[in-house]
Enzyme design. Structure first.
Site, PDB file in Angstrom:
ATOM      1  N   CYS A   3       0.814  -1.212   0.000  1.00 52.09           N
ATOM      2  CA  CYS A   3       0.000   0.000   0.000  1.00 52.09           C
ATOM      3  C   CYS A   3       0.848   1.263   0.000  1.00 52.09           C
ATOM      4  CB  CYS A   3      -0.899   0.044   1.222  1.00 52.09           C
ATOM      5  SG  CYS A   3      -2.197  -1.177   1.178  1.00 52.09           S
TER       6      CYS A   3
ATOM      7  N   CYS B 256      -3.240   9.545   5.539  1.00 51.22           N
ATOM      8  CA  CYS B 256      -2.231   9.364   6.586  1.00 51.22           C
ATOM      9  C   CYS B 256      -2.870   9.539   7.969  1.00 51.22           C
ATOM     10  CB  CYS B 256      -1.091  10.368   6.435  1.00 51.22           C
ATOM     11  SG  CYS B 256      -0.160  10.170   4.915  1.00 51.22           S
TER      12      CYS B 256
END
Lengths: 395, 274
Positions: free
Chosen positions: B35, B105
């Protein structure tokens, strides 16, 4: 600000000082239009002619075979669209899986518009599957577009052989030579190339100027319509100062071609070997046998490219990355993916691209600064401990 | 070049609490090498059940490292209950904001924290709930729905920025659009109903929600809230107790009080402090 160590020359290059000097008068004093009848404009026209000749010398073309454009992308678009327009009955395009977006995205779009497209794959070293390419040449193929050298890995494709095979079938051949021109010797007349794109700012000229070489006798359909500039092949008043600069840059790169392939190549090799030596779990992406002299793409496993770039930036080192995060997309570069570079490596791939302006001291500086950066990020990475455990088990 | 705030850069260059807590009480791991980012968060509680230590290991870009570092700072000293209320938006705000494309994030931080807490509480790590929608990044419909609801996402692009879904091959774009449409549709429907409220009904509802939901939540942090006035869609409140002096009360007001009231009463409401 720290001193800049610029090793991102496949992105853009420093405009050579003599190139800057050559263009300045044409931004100020000599502002005439080269198409004008009066001598004030006409003199500018003469200067353009000189630039055209200098550039044709660099790639072995005749001056009248060059069309000045605004950039490499415009050259690519013009070439491929012209080939299709000139042969409306042919509906097939062949290109590669590692082209620059200027070709890749255009061909994808043309696919949506109803053209049949074939994308030639590469192997793990980025080498083209030539058999696949040749098998797909057909009577319906309008154009084959293959880049000369890859911008991310520097891998050079066997353009001479490909152009020959494509020509045998009477199919138009275009090459995006943006990364190759100025770095390796090119002589278009010796090869069966119908069209070739190049970009000024990759060879120490300013941004905003490019060239499309169109071999004499090639049916051509202009992209921009309007005035008679460039013999009707590209309308619009010429970007005078930048074209003059590009002429000067052509001379500059021709004069430094040997240095690029000796001193710059040695610096690149030194950088590559030292980094591979000092940093475990690192490897080169691409084909070391057939590569531009200035480029190396190195994968540092278990760390992410953007973080590496930002820490290098703290030292003034400018490079670029094939990682997803830098581009805003989520997947690593299509070039590294086409090569099946494992994700562990693709996300941490850094491209260093040198130029004749780099010095040995700069390379030493990078070799000193980068290993601790990778080490620091690896210590932060949740995958590093496992990797080290595995290493220990193997040894 | 991303436009990172100074705080993001500072946390990236000087990350706090890197590593693994010895004898951790809870560990949460999210993401993978494939990822492009991954986070391992470990926490340890003291005798009062406050988070005493929190450490992270992160593989990822500058904003992933900064978000992880910020998260550890945010949770230390908090109860699990308090820590659980941290949203991805809170993490982003703590850093002075993140570029839109990097919001995932902060979501990664929130997810790791949830997993670490679940791990401590001995809650079975939930088997992947729902159906995988995005094959490239292994994102389920439930994760997408949650991100759409919590962050009021409106487009596929938004969803990709927050949870990565749709950022790969693009085959799942239709399914993501369906999820967004469903949620927007279901929100649009009651909203029209809510518009039919009389002013009096509206005030009663606001009072009720403040009493039954918002006050108890604020009280846990030693804060309180008082309804001062409702004029049209403008709700005026006074923050009391710890909230009155807390530098983050504006955030509580906007992110929590206003969101709840908008959600439950009317989307048009604006909440202001006296």
């Amino acid at each position: 600000m720290a001193k800049i160590i610029y090793v991102d020359n496949n992105a853009t290059t420093q405009v050579a000082p003599e190139v800057v000097e050559s263009m300045i008068p044409y931004l100020g004093e000599y502002y005439g239009n080269p198409s004008s009848i009066h001598a004030f404009g006409g003199d500018v026209g003469l200067k353009l002619k000189e630039a055209r000749r200098e550039l044709s010398d660099l790639i072995g073309a005749d001056p009248e075979e060059l069309v000045f454009t605004s950039c490499g992308t415009e050259s690519d678009s013009t070439a491929i669209r012209s080939a299709l327009k000139a042969q409306p009955d042919k509906r097939h395009i062949i290109t590669t899986s590692v082209e620059h977006p200027a070709v890749k995205n255009l061909v994808e779009q043309l696919g949506k518009e109803g053209y049949r497209t074939t994308t030639v794959p590469v192997d793990s070293k980025g080498r083209l599957d030539l058999v696949y390419l040749y098998q797909n040449l057909s009577d319906d193929t309008a154009v084959v577009s293959v880049m000369w050298a890859n911008n991310e890995t520097g891998v050079i494709f066997p353009i001479e052989e490909i152009a020959g095979k494509v020509k045998e079938k009477g199919i138009l051949f275009h090459t995006d030579a943006v990364q190759a021109v100025g770095k390796i010797p090119i002589d278009v007349h010796k090869l069966d190339i119908d069209m070739l794109s190049l970009s000024g700012h990759k060879l120490h000229a300013p941004k905003g100027v490019g060239v499309l070489y169109v071999k004499k006798g090639t049916t051509f359909s202009p992209f921009l319509m309007g005035g008679h500039q460039e013999h009707g092949r590209r309308a619009g008043t010429e970007n005078v100062a930048s074209i003059i600069a590009l002429g000067k840059a052509a001379r500059f790169t021709a004069a430094h071609m040997e240095e690029e392939n000796t001193r710059v190549r040695q610096l690149r090799d030194k950088l590559e070997n030292a980094l591979l030596d000092k940093i475990p779990h690192s490897m080169v992406n691409g084909d070391p046998e057939n590569r531009l002299p200035n480029t190396t793409s190195i994968a540092f496993e278990f760390v992410e490219g953007e973080s590496i770039l930002m820490l290098m930036d703290q030292h003034g080192i400018c490079a670029s990355s094939g990682s997803a995060c830098t581009s805003g997309s989520l997947e690593p570069s299509h070039v590294l993916r086409a090569m099946n570079v494992p994700f562990t490596a693709a996300h941490g791939s850094i491209r260093f691209s040198l130029s004749v302006f780099n010095t040995e001291a700069e390379i030493d500086f990078i070799v000193e600064k980068l290993p601790p950066i990778i080490e620091r990020l690896r210590k932060m990475s949740p995958f590093w401990e496992d990797a080290q455990l595995k290493d220990r088990m193997i040894t | 070049m991303w436009e990172y705030t100074d705080k993001v850069k500072e946390h990236f260059l000087n990350p706090r609490n890197v590593g693994i807590v010895d004898d951790a009480d809870g560990v949460g791991e999210v993401g993978s090498l494939a990822c492009g980012d991954a986070l391992k968060l470990s926490i340890k509680l003291d005798e009062n059940k406050l988070i005493k230590e929190a450490k992270f290991q992160t593989f990822g870009c500058a904003s992933a490292i900064a978000s992880s570092s910020a998260l550890t700072e945010m949770v230390i000293g908090k109860t699990l209950e308090e820590a659980r209320r941290i949203t991805n938006e809170n993490i982003a705000e703590y850093l002075g904001g993140l570029p839109k494309e990097k919001m995932h994030c902060s979501v990664m931080g929130r997810d790791a924290l949830e997993k670490a807490i679940e791990c401590y509480l001995g809650e079975e790590a939930k088997a992947v709930e729902g159906e995988i929608v995005c094959e490239c990044f292994g994102v389920t419909d439930i994760q997408i729905e949650r991100a759409v609801r919590e962050n009021s996402l409106k487009s596929i692009e938004d969803v990709t920025d927050y949870v990565k879904a749709g950022g790969g091959c693009g085959n799942c774009h239709d399914k993501i659009q369906d999820i967004i449409d469903d949620i927007m549709g279901s929100e649009a429907a009651p909203r029209t109903k809510k518009k039919a409220l009389t002013n009096l009904q509206k005030i009663r509802m606001i009072e009720e929600i403040l009493e039954s939901e918002i006050k108890p939540a604020l009280e846990k942090d030693g804060g309180n809230i008082e309804l001062v006035d409702v004029a049209g869609n403008k709700v005026t409140v006074r923050m009391r107790g710890a909230c009155a002096t807390c530098s983050r009360s504006q955030m509580t007001l906007n992110n929590y009080v206003e969101t709840v009231l908008k959600d439950r009463v009317s989307h048009e409401l604006v909440v202001e402090e006296v």
